[in-house]
Design a protein around this motif. Structure first.
Motif, PDB file in Angstrom:
ATOM      1  N   LEU A  44       0.844  -1.186   0.000  1.00 18.71           N
ATOM      2  CA  LEU A  44       0.000   0.000   0.000  1.00 18.71           C
ATOM      3  C   LEU A  44       0.886   1.245   0.000  1.00 18.71           C
ATOM      4  O   LEU A  44       1.289   1.747   1.042  1.00 18.71           O
ATOM      5  CB  LEU A  44      -0.912  -0.007   1.227  1.00 18.71           C
ATOM      6  N   SER A  45       1.191   1.732  -1.183  1.00 18.98           N
ATOM      7  CA  SER A  45       2.059   2.895  -1.297  1.00 18.98           C
ATOM      8  C   SER A  45       1.248   4.175  -1.103  1.00 18.98           C
ATOM      9  O   SER A  45       0.014   4.163  -1.080  1.00 18.98           O
ATOM     10  CB  SER A  45       2.724   2.904  -2.675  1.00 18.98           C
ATOM     11  N   ALA A  46       1.946   5.266  -0.973  1.00 16.06           N
ATOM     12  CA  ALA A  46       1.289   6.565  -0.807  1.00 16.06           C
ATOM     13  C   ALA A  46       0.467   6.914  -2.041  1.00 16.06           C
ATOM     14  O   ALA A  46      -0.610   7.514  -1.937  1.00 16.06           O
ATOM     15  CB  ALA A  46       2.334   7.641  -0.536  1.00 16.06           C
ATOM     16  N   GLU A  47       0.959   6.525  -3.215  1.00 14.44           N
ATOM     17  CA  GLU A  47       0.225   6.804  -4.445  1.00 14.44           C
ATOM     18  C   GLU A  47      -1.086   6.035  -4.491  1.00 14.44           C
ATOM     19  O   GLU A  47      -2.113   6.554  -4.940  1.00 14.44           O
ATOM     20  CB  GLU A  47       1.075   6.458  -5.678  1.00 14.44           C
ATOM     21  N   LYS A  48      -1.057   4.784  -4.044  1.00  8.60           N
ATOM     22  CA  LYS A  48      -2.271   3.966  -4.039  1.00  8.60           C
ATOM     23  C   LYS A  48      -3.294   4.530  -3.063  1.00  8.60           C
ATOM     24  O   LYS A  48      -4.494   4.591  -3.363  1.00  8.60           O
ATOM     25  CB  LYS A  48      -1.923   2.512  -3.686  1.00  8.60           C
ATOM     26  N   LYS A  49      -2.831   4.965  -1.890  1.00  4.76           N
ATOM     27  CA  LYS A  49      -3.736   5.587  -0.914  1.00  4.76           C
ATOM     28  C   LYS A  49      -4.368   6.843  -1.496  1.00  4.76           C
ATOM     29  O   LYS A  49      -5.570   7.066  -1.363  1.00  4.76           O
ATOM     30  CB  LYS A  49      -2.976   5.960   0.362  1.00  4.76           C
ATOM     31  N   GLU A  50      -3.542   7.663  -2.137  1.00  3.34           N
ATOM     32  CA  GLU A  50      -4.042   8.900  -2.729  1.00  3.34           C
ATOM     33  C   GLU A  50      -5.085   8.605  -3.799  1.00  3.34           C
ATOM     34  O   GLU A  50      -6.098   9.295  -3.905  1.00  3.34           O
ATOM     35  CB  GLU A  50      -2.860   9.675  -3.330  1.00  3.34           C
ATOM     36  N   GLU A  51      -4.842   7.561  -4.582  1.00  2.00           N
ATOM     37  CA  GLU A  51      -5.784   7.166  -5.632  1.00  2.00           C
ATOM     38  C   GLU A  51      -7.125   6.725  -5.021  1.00  2.00           C
ATOM     39  O   GLU A  51      -8.193   7.102  -5.511  1.00  2.00           O
ATOM     40  CB  GLU A  51      -5.176   6.017  -6.442  1.00  2.00           C
ATOM     41  N   ILE A  52      -7.062   5.948  -3.947  1.00  2.00           N
ATOM     42  CA  ILE A  52      -8.285   5.495  -3.273  1.00  2.00           C
ATOM     43  C   ILE A  52      -9.048   6.682  -2.697  1.00  2.00           C
ATOM     44  O   ILE A  52     -10.266   6.791  -2.860  1.00  2.00           O
ATOM     45  CB  ILE A  52      -7.943   4.466  -2.176  1.00  2.00           C
ATOM     46  N   PHE A  53      -8.319   7.598  -2.036  1.00  2.00           N
ATOM     47  CA  PHE A  53      -8.973   8.763  -1.441  1.00  2.00           C
ATOM     48  C   PHE A  53      -9.564   9.670  -2.514  1.00  2.00           C
ATOM     49  O   PHE A  53     -10.626  10.256  -2.317  1.00  2.00           O
ATOM     50  CB  PHE A  53      -8.005   9.547  -0.561  1.00  2.00           C
ATOM     51  N   GLU A  54      -8.901   9.793  -3.657  1.00  2.00           N
ATOM     52  CA  GLU A  54      -9.417  10.634  -4.724  1.00  2.00           C
ATOM     53  C   GLU A  54     -10.681  10.034  -5.330  1.00  2.00           C
ATOM     54  O   GLU A  54     -11.624  10.745  -5.661  1.00  2.00           O
ATOM     55  CB  GLU A  54      -8.357  10.811  -5.810  1.00  2.00           C
ATOM     56  N   LYS A  55     -10.704   8.706  -5.463  1.00  2.00           N
ATOM     57  CA  LYS A  55     -11.849   8.044  -6.086  1.00  2.00           C
ATOM     58  C   LYS A  55     -13.073   8.027  -5.173  1.00  2.00           C
ATOM     59  O   LYS A  55     -14.187   8.283  -5.625  1.00  2.00           O
ATOM     60  CB  LYS A  55     -11.478   6.609  -6.461  1.00  2.00           C
ATOM     61  N   GLY A  87     -13.250   9.595  -1.847  1.00  2.00           N
ATOM     62  CA  GLY A  87     -13.423  10.766  -0.998  1.00  2.00           C
ATOM     63  C   GLY A  87     -13.787  11.980  -1.812  1.00  2.00           C
ATOM     64  O   GLY A  87     -14.094  11.907  -3.003  1.00  2.00           O
ATOM     65  N   LYS A  88     -13.724  13.119  -1.170  1.00  2.00           N
ATOM     66  CA  LYS A  88     -14.037  14.363  -1.873  1.00  2.00           C
ATOM     67  C   LYS A  88     -12.849  14.875  -2.681  1.00  2.00           C
ATOM     68  O   LYS A  88     -13.010  15.550  -3.679  1.00  2.00           O
ATOM     69  CB  LYS A  88     -14.488  15.409  -0.856  1.00  2.00           C
ATOM     70  N   SER A  89     -11.630  14.559  -2.213  1.00  2.00           N
ATOM     71  CA  SER A  89     -10.413  14.932  -2.934  1.00  2.00           C
ATOM     72  C   SER A  89      -9.337  13.921  -2.580  1.00  2.00           C
ATOM     73  O   SER A  89      -9.576  12.986  -1.818  1.00  2.00           O
ATOM     74  CB  SER A  89      -9.967  16.342  -2.538  1.00  2.00           C
ATOM     75  N   ASN A  90      -8.138  14.107  -3.130  1.00  2.00           N
ATOM     76  CA  ASN A  90      -7.074  13.148  -2.847  1.00  2.00           C
ATOM     77  C   ASN A  90      -6.496  13.312  -1.442  1.00  2.00           C
ATOM     78  O   ASN A  90      -5.770  12.451  -0.973  1.00  2.00           O
ATOM     79  CB  ASN A  90      -5.971  13.222  -3.893  1.00  2.00           C
ATOM     80  N   THR A  91      -6.826  14.401  -0.759  1.00  2.00           N
ATOM     81  CA  THR A  91      -6.360  14.585   0.612  1.00  2.00           C
ATOM     82  C   THR A  91      -7.477  14.358   1.621  1.00  2.00           C
ATOM     83  O   THR A  91      -7.278  14.577   2.807  1.00  2.00           O
ATOM     84  CB  THR A  91      -5.798  16.005   0.804  1.00  2.00           C
ATOM     85  N   ASP A  92      -8.652  13.913   1.171  1.00  2.00           N
ATOM     86  CA  ASP A  92      -9.787  13.678   2.048  1.00  2.00           C
ATOM     87  C   ASP A  92      -9.657  12.290   2.681  1.00  2.00           C
ATOM     88  O   ASP A  92     -10.142  11.302   2.162  1.00  2.00           O
ATOM     89  CB  ASP A  92     -11.091  13.783   1.263  1.00  2.00           C
ATOM     90  N   THR A  93      -8.971  12.247   3.816  1.00  2.00           N
ATOM     91  CA  THR A  93      -8.735  10.963   4.470  1.00  2.00           C
ATOM     92  C   THR A  93      -9.743  10.684   5.574  1.00  2.00           C
ATOM     93  O   THR A  93      -9.747   9.586   6.122  1.00  2.00           O
ATOM     94  CB  THR A  93      -7.329  10.927   5.085  1.00  2.00           C
ATOM     95  N   GLY A  94     -10.609  11.627   5.882  1.00  2.00           N
ATOM     96  CA  GLY A  94     -11.487  11.479   7.021  1.00  2.00           C
ATOM     97  C   GLY A  94     -12.899  11.065   6.702  1.00  2.00           C
ATOM     98  O   GLY A  94     -13.632  10.646   7.596  1.00  2.00           O
ATOM     99  N   SER A  95     -13.321  11.148   5.456  1.00  2.00           N
ATOM    100  CA  SER A  95     -14.705  10.799   5.148  1.00  2.00           C
ATOM    101  C   SER A  95     -14.915   9.298   5.307  1.00  2.00           C
ATOM    102  O   SER A  95     -14.020   8.499   5.039  1.00  2.00           O
ATOM    103  CB  SER A  95     -15.065  11.235   3.731  1.00  2.00           C
ATOM    104  N   PRO A  96     -16.093   8.906   5.759  1.00  2.00           N
ATOM    105  CA  PRO A  96     -16.353   7.480   5.960  1.00  2.00           C
ATOM    106  C   PRO A  96     -16.191   6.653   4.689  1.00  2.00           C
ATOM    107  O   PRO A  96     -15.686   5.533   4.739  1.00  2.00           O
ATOM    108  CB  PRO A  96     -17.806   7.450   6.441  1.00  2.00           C
ATOM    109  N   GLU A  97     -16.576   7.214   3.540  1.00  2.00           N
ATOM    110  CA  GLU A  97     -16.457   6.476   2.284  1.00  2.00           C
ATOM    111  C   GLU A  97     -14.999   6.162   1.962  1.00  2.00           C
ATOM    112  O   GLU A  97     -14.673   5.055   1.544  1.00  2.00           O
ATOM    113  CB  GLU A  97     -17.075   7.273   1.121  1.00  2.00           C
ATOM    114  N   ALA A  98     -14.125   7.146   2.160  1.00  2.00           N
ATOM    115  CA  ALA A  98     -12.705   6.944   1.877  1.00  2.00           C
ATOM    116  C   ALA A  98     -12.099   5.918   2.825  1.00  2.00           C
ATOM    117  O   ALA A  98     -11.322   5.052   2.407  1.00  2.00           O
ATOM    118  CB  ALA A  98     -11.953   8.271   1.980  1.00  2.00           C
TER     119      ALA A  98
END
Length: 89
Positions: free
Chosen positions: A3-14, A16-27
C-alpha cells in the motif's frame, strides 16, 4: 510495500471528496476494503498466520462500525458505497 502513498491517494481521490480527504467514511471504508482483500489473499496461502488473522478480524470490525455509522447518518451514501465497492450482493 503493498500500500504505497500513491495507491492511498488514488483510493482517497476516487471515494473521498479529494485526494487529501482521508477522514470521510467512504474513503476510510474503501481503504479498509483494499486492506481486507490484501490480507485475505495473504491468509489463503499462510493459513497459520494468526496475528494477521486477528488484524483482519479487527479491520472487518472497523469497517462494519463505519458502515453502521454511515447507514445511520445517510442511507443514500451507504447504499452508494456498498454498490460501488461490491461489499454486499
Amino acid at each position: 510495500m503493498y500500500l504505497s502513498a500513491e495507491k492511498k491517494e488514488e483510493i482517497f481521490e476516487k471515494y473521498g471528496k479529494s485526494n487529501t480527504d482521508t477522514g470521510s467514511p467512504e474513503a476510510q471504508i474503501a481503504l479498509f476494503s483494499y486492506r481486507i482483500s490484501h490480507l485475505t489473499q495473504h491468509l489463503k496461502s499462510n493459513h497459520k498466520d494468526y496475528s494477521t488473522e486477528r488484524a483482519l478480524k479487527m479491520l472487518v470490525g472497523k469497517r462494519r462500525r463505519l458502515l453502521d455509522y454511515l447507514k445511520d447518518c445517510d442511507i443514500e451514501r451507504y447504499r452508494a458505497i456498498i454498490k460501488e465497492l461490491g461489499i454486499r450482493k
